[in-house]
Write an enzyme that holds these catalytic residues in place. Structure first.
Site, short mmCIF file in Angstrom:
data_model
loop_
_atom_site.label_atom_id
_atom_site.label_comp_id
_atom_site.label_asym_id
_atom_site.label_seq_id
_atom_site.Cartn_x
_atom_site.Cartn_y
_atom_site.Cartn_z
N GLU A 462 0.76 -1.17 -0.12
CA GLU A 462 0.07 -0.08 -0.02
C GLU A 462 0.66 1.19 0.14
O GLU A 462 0.81 2.19 0.98
CB GLU A 462 -0.95 -0.05 1.06
CG GLU A 462 -1.99 -0.92 0.88
CD GLU A 462 -2.86 -1.18 2.02
OE1 GLU A 462 -4.08 -1.27 1.72
OE2 GLU A 462 -2.62 -1.26 3.30
N GLU A 529 -4.97 -9.70 0.37
CA GLU A 529 -5.63 -9.31 1.49
C GLU A 529 -7.09 -9.78 1.18
O GLU A 529 -7.57 -9.02 0.53
CB GLU A 529 -5.51 -8.02 2.16
CG GLU A 529 -3.86 -7.67 2.79
CD GLU A 529 -3.98 -6.45 3.29
OE1 GLU A 529 -4.99 -5.96 3.80
OE2 GLU A 529 -2.70 -5.93 3.35
#
Length: 1015
Positions: A462, A529
């Site tokens: 991220e 995820e």
């Protein structure tokens, strides 16, 4: 470089992230003798500096003791701190939990690479004695993990500086060390340029939190060892490539001998003398012939013995490096391990302990890896930083596929409250950040390159996208073509699509994944995820795992995450509890968002694991009375290490059990006899046929008998005629306010004023402490809060506490008495509900609830009746789906059977009190006191959902911590037709899937019998 050249300016300079730090190298161990190497003995050439250090804490650099490293500086009055360990967990400063935002957000207006003024400094001093036999030998120091930047002095002289909290930093102490007593000084700064790159979703700590040790080396030393154990195109023949870089002092004529042993200890390949080349390396190739490949299913490790010799032949150094022959490749758009399509049954894992934070030890890691293996997880993503070396060694040994992720996350620089806004993103395309980021990649790869468990390098997490990360990806590919490269952030900027070898997304809905897979995909797909396991969650996971068979390019995913990041803290009365963000006075904070684990913070598995274990199991078992269908999803392991048990239960009681011979190869299907006698299931009742695959022998990770997979089927044999009404007399006394109904050994009292059953006594013992009332509200889960359920569905909360009885009716028939109530709700106009209690001569009460729906109302969170009984009724026995809690969208891993549990143990220990402890498929529930007396709830036709808890939904709703719940005085019993699923696609807005909701515009009815327990 002298100490006066050590500059605080380095902290905010992206160009300075290491000064005098040694180059990264492999994590191999070396010894003076072959015997020590082969025994894996403690290294005599290492000297631990773990333990107690003198310590001073300063809230900012201006208040630090600037000259503490000078010889003669007195540390009198300083405290002591344990190394390894975090400063904030040992009495100084405070831990802070934040997710995506930077920890100084809203406190200081800064942009990269500026640093906040609040920059705590830990000054460490360690006095140590150099081992006597090291005097005159080269001496180095290794810091395995320091957060986030630090300076080192020895005996008053500056040694070096380093950043990157999660890979080793090593320095040469030889010019500064002396025989006997030495004084080591380390200044650790919490904030540095590295802090802009370490914005992970975790607690913000600082300090020396991994091992520190001195080490020495022989004069001819293998500084770095690289081993690649490759398979040929048939995946049968193995070739081992070894490259050894010797220290610069190695004399010409030095050489190495290599010997390779298979997993059973047999020598399969040896080299002759391999000489040092002009580049200071020794390179060798060993042909191992037909090998036993390494995989997570069969983690077969070979042992490579490397001995380093002087030109005259004298042994100088011995190394044993474990190696696994395996090939991981991308072929025809599929990720393959040893030629077979891999499906990652994975989880994201932080290093964490509820008492010591990220300073974890061997026991923590052994516990974790055993839990992973016992629950069918085959893969871990090291979110979001490299782990300790021991973790990779355990993954090699026990068999876990690893995505090794470099220490990079700059979430707060490009995403604000979910919105993508990369105007000041780092590292982006900024050339001044290239070297510091690439150094983190190289430090990880060079240390970890020899572990067969690592199949993918990850460029971090991220951090958006850009040239800097793309260059890191290309570095990984060029430096190590034997592994693939992962990075999810390109989803936000397709200009950098080549950064990742696979399509990797976070929290995509199943429908979104299918859309990708149906649109001519060019890359395989993984969910790096998914299934955000915050609180009571992991509902709908089967919708993801079902994609594995439907789409070959769907290759699994990694649940977020493994362990709740909660810290032990004491409340104001000295009682320990698990604390989350904000509990330490930390602001800003993201509060309980750290509680996303499928394992509780204390290391015990949560009820969510029941679903994970089943959906991740490698074997699908479909039993019938005659046979069991066995479908193996294993790629390499057969069933020789397993035994198959078949059980038959009638109405929850065991009737017969048999052990069935089984031999099914990897990827094969077979139909085997059940071993159940013919005609065994003829008596009326409900039959459960259960097949269970169990370990035949002890394994590293579990004892013999451990269940690795199960399957069930249910069949009914109906009774020929309906059961007659119970015989006996019923007396009715209708008073002005109450209606009494009496029989032999029991009595019931209904109130015209309280509008419910207000008393039920069996054998003189009261069952009803608070009367049954309609319930439409459950204590909101973390996922409910993420969808703003209280705002959108709050009318049902009001309806649960504020209702009006618009009428009641008494009806008497032969053998029965019925009292019925009708309720209406101002917050749910048009909807109404009736509850009819039909009392029979044996004291049993048939309770029928009918709900009439209306248009324009939000879905129902639950449709139930709830009442309180005494807390003396503290035991339960269930014939239901269990043994752990389950919900309509999280019940695949539950099995139908009979289970017992104390009421106090039924709610799950989520960080924030919320709905928990539910069971679906309830046929019968007995609620008992310590003597076995009590009452039962029995389904009439359709199974029910039930919850028994020490606390009511309203008590749970109003508590943010367990210690906020009131003392226990009641046992709360909730009997439901249906309850909303728990969801779990994410925890910040993803709704429960439609089929697991309860539309409020429909009509529903459910029935149960309340009766004395027959226990």
């Amino acid at each position: 470089m002298s100490d006066r050249q050590a500059s605080l300016d380095w902290l905010a300079d992206p160009a300075v992230f290491k000064v005098n730090r040694l180059d990264a190298h492999s994590d191999h161990r070396y010894y003076a003798t072959v015997e020590e190497a082969e025994a894996g003995a403690p290294m005599k050439m290492r000297h631990s500096l773990n333990g107690s250090w003198s310590f001073h804490y300063a809230a900012n650099p201006a208040s630090r003791p600037a000259d503490f490293h000078a010889e003669g500086f007195s540390t009198a009055g300083w405290g002591d701190i344990q190394v390894p360990g975090h400063i904030q967990l040992q009495g100084w400063g405070q831990p802070q939990y934040v997710n995506t935002m930077y920890p100084w957000d809203g406190l200081e207006a800064i942009r990269p690479p500026q640093l906040p003024e609040h920059n705590p400094v830990g000054s460490y001093v360690k006095e140590f004695e150099l081992p006597a036999d090291w005097d005159g030998r080269p001496t180095f120091i290794s810091f395995q993990g320091v957060e986030s930047a630090f300076y080192v002095w020895l005996n008053g002289e500056f040694v070096g500086y380093a950043e990157d909290s999660f890979t080793p930093s090593e320095f040469d102490l030889t010019p500064h060390i002396r025989g006997g007593a030495n004084r080591l000084a380390v200044a650790v700064y919490q904030r540095s340029t590295g802090s802009w790159l370490e914005d992970q979703d975790f607690w913000r700590f600082s300090g020396i939190f991994r091992d520190v040790y001195l080490y020495t080396t022989p004069d001819i030393h293998a500084v770095d060892l690289e081993v690649r154990a490759d398979l040929d195109d048939t995946y049968r023949l193995g070739t081992l490539h070894a490259s050894i870089r010797l220290a610069d002092a190695a004399p010409a004529g030095s050489y190495a001998l290599l010997r390779l042993r298979d997993p059973h200890g047999a020598v399969v390949a040896e080299s002759g003398q391999v000489a040092l080349d002009a580049a200071g390396r020794i390179a060798a190739v060993l042909e191992a012939g037909e090998v036993q490949p390494w995989s997570a299913e069969l983690p077969r490790l070979y042992s490579l013995l490397v001995t380093i010799h002087r030109p005259g032949g004298e042994l100088v150094e011995a190394i044993v490096q474990k190696a696994g022959f395996r090939r991981f490749e991308l072929k025809d758009k599929l990720m393959l391990v040893n030629g077979k399509r891999i499906v990652f049954k994975g989880v994201n894992r932080h290093e964490f302990n509820s008492r010591s934070g990220r300073a974890i030890g061997k026991e923590d890691m052994l516990r974790d890896i055993r839990i992973l293996k016992q629950n069918n997880l085959n893969a871990v993503r090291t979110s979001h930083y490299p782990n300790q070396t021991l973790w990779y060694e355990l993954c090699d040994e026990y068999g876990i596929y690893v995505i090794d992720e470099m220490n990079l996350e700059s979430h707060g620089s490009w995403q604000k409250m979910g919105a993508v806004e990369p105007s000041w993103n780092v590292p982006g395309d900024l050339p001044e950040w290239q070297d510091i980021v690439l150094d983190r990649a190289a430090s990880m790869l060079e240390r970890d390159k020899n572990h067969p468990s690592i199949v993918i390098w990850s460029c971090g997490n991220e951090s958006y996208a850009g040239e800097v990360i793309l260059n890191v990806s290309n570095y990984f590919r060029e430096r190590d073509p034997s592994r693939l490269v992962h990075y999810e952030g390109v989803f936000h900027n397709r200009a950098f699509n080549d950064t990742s070898d696979m399509e990797s997304r976070m929290y995509a809905k199943p429908a979104d994944i299918e859309a990708y897979l149906n649109d001519d995909p060019q890359k395989p797909y993984i969910s790096c995820e998914y299934m955000h396991a915050m609180g009571n969650s992991v509902g709908g996971m089967h919708k993801y795992t079902e994609l594995e068979d439907k789409y070959p390019l769907y290759q699994g995913g990694f649940i977020w995450d493994y362990l709740d990041q909660a810290l032990i803290r004491k409340d104001r009365y000295g009682k320990e509890y698990l604390a989350y963000g904000g509990d330490f006075g930390d602001r800003p904070t993201d509060y309980s968002f750290c509680g996303n684990g499928i394992v509780h913070a204390d290391g015990t598995v949560s009820p969510k694991m029941q679903e994970v274990k089943f959906l991740y199991q490698n074997y699908r078992l479909t039993p019938s009375l005659d046979s069991i269908s066995v479908r193996s999803g294993s790629l390499f392991a057969g069933t020789g290490h397993l035994e198959l048990a078949c059980r038959l239960l009638r109405d929850g009681a065991l009737v017969h059990e048999a052990i069935v011979p089984l031999e099914v190869g990897p990827g094969e299907e077979a139909e085997v006899p059940s071993g159940l006698p013919q005609g065994i299931a003829e008596a009326p009742g409900e039959y459960v046929i259960e097949a269970s695959l169990r370990l035949r022998d002890d394994q590293l990770w579990a004892a013999a008998g451990h269940e690795v997979a199960f399957g069930q089927s249910v069949a009914r044999v109906e009774r020929e005629a309906a059961e007659p009404l119970p015989a006996g007399e019923i007396d009715v006394v209708e008073g002005d306010v109450n209606i009494g109904v009496f029989g032999r050994g029991w009595q019931a009292l209904f109130s015209k004023q309280a509008h419910s059953l207000v008393s039920l006594r069996y054998g003189g013992r009261e069952v009803i402490e608070s009367p049954p009332m309609p319930l439409f509200w459950r204590a909101t889960t973390d996922n409910d809060k993420g969808t703003a359920l209280a705002y959108t569905h709050g009318a049902w909360l009001a309806a649960s506490v504020a209702r009006r009885c618009t009428g009641w009716e008494l009806t008497q028939e032969a053998g029965t008495v019925t009292v019925a109530y009708r309720y209406e709700f101002s917050t749910a106009p048009g909807a109404w509900l009736t509850v009819a209690y039909t009392v029979r001569a044996d004291g049993s009460i048939r309770v029928r609830t009918e709900y009439k729906g209306a248009q324009g109302l939000a879905d129902l969170p639950i449709l139930a009746l709830t009442f309180k009984t005494s807390a003396d009724y503290g035991q339960t026995k269930w014939y239901a789906l269990g043994p752990e809690e389950n919900y309509s969208d999280r019940c695949h891993g539950a099995r139908l059977g009979t289970f017992s549990r104390a009421v106090a143990e039924l709610p799950s220990r989520y960080l924030v009190p919320q709905e928990s402890g539910n069971r679906t498929g309830v046929r019968r529930l007995d609620v008992l006191d310590a003597q076995g007396n009590g009452f039962a709830v029995a389904a009439v036709s359709e199974p029910l959902e039930c919850n028994v808890s020490p606390h009511s939904a309203m008590e749970l709703e109003n508590a943010a911590h367990v210690w906020e719940l009131p003392a226990v005085h009641y046992t709360n019993v909730t009997v439901a037709a249906k309850q909303l699923g728990v969801g779990g696609d994410d925890s910040w807005g993803a709704p429960v899937h439609p089929e697991f909701r309860i539309p409020s515009d429909r009509d529903y009815a459910f029935e149960f019998i309340l009766e004395p327990s027959r226990m």
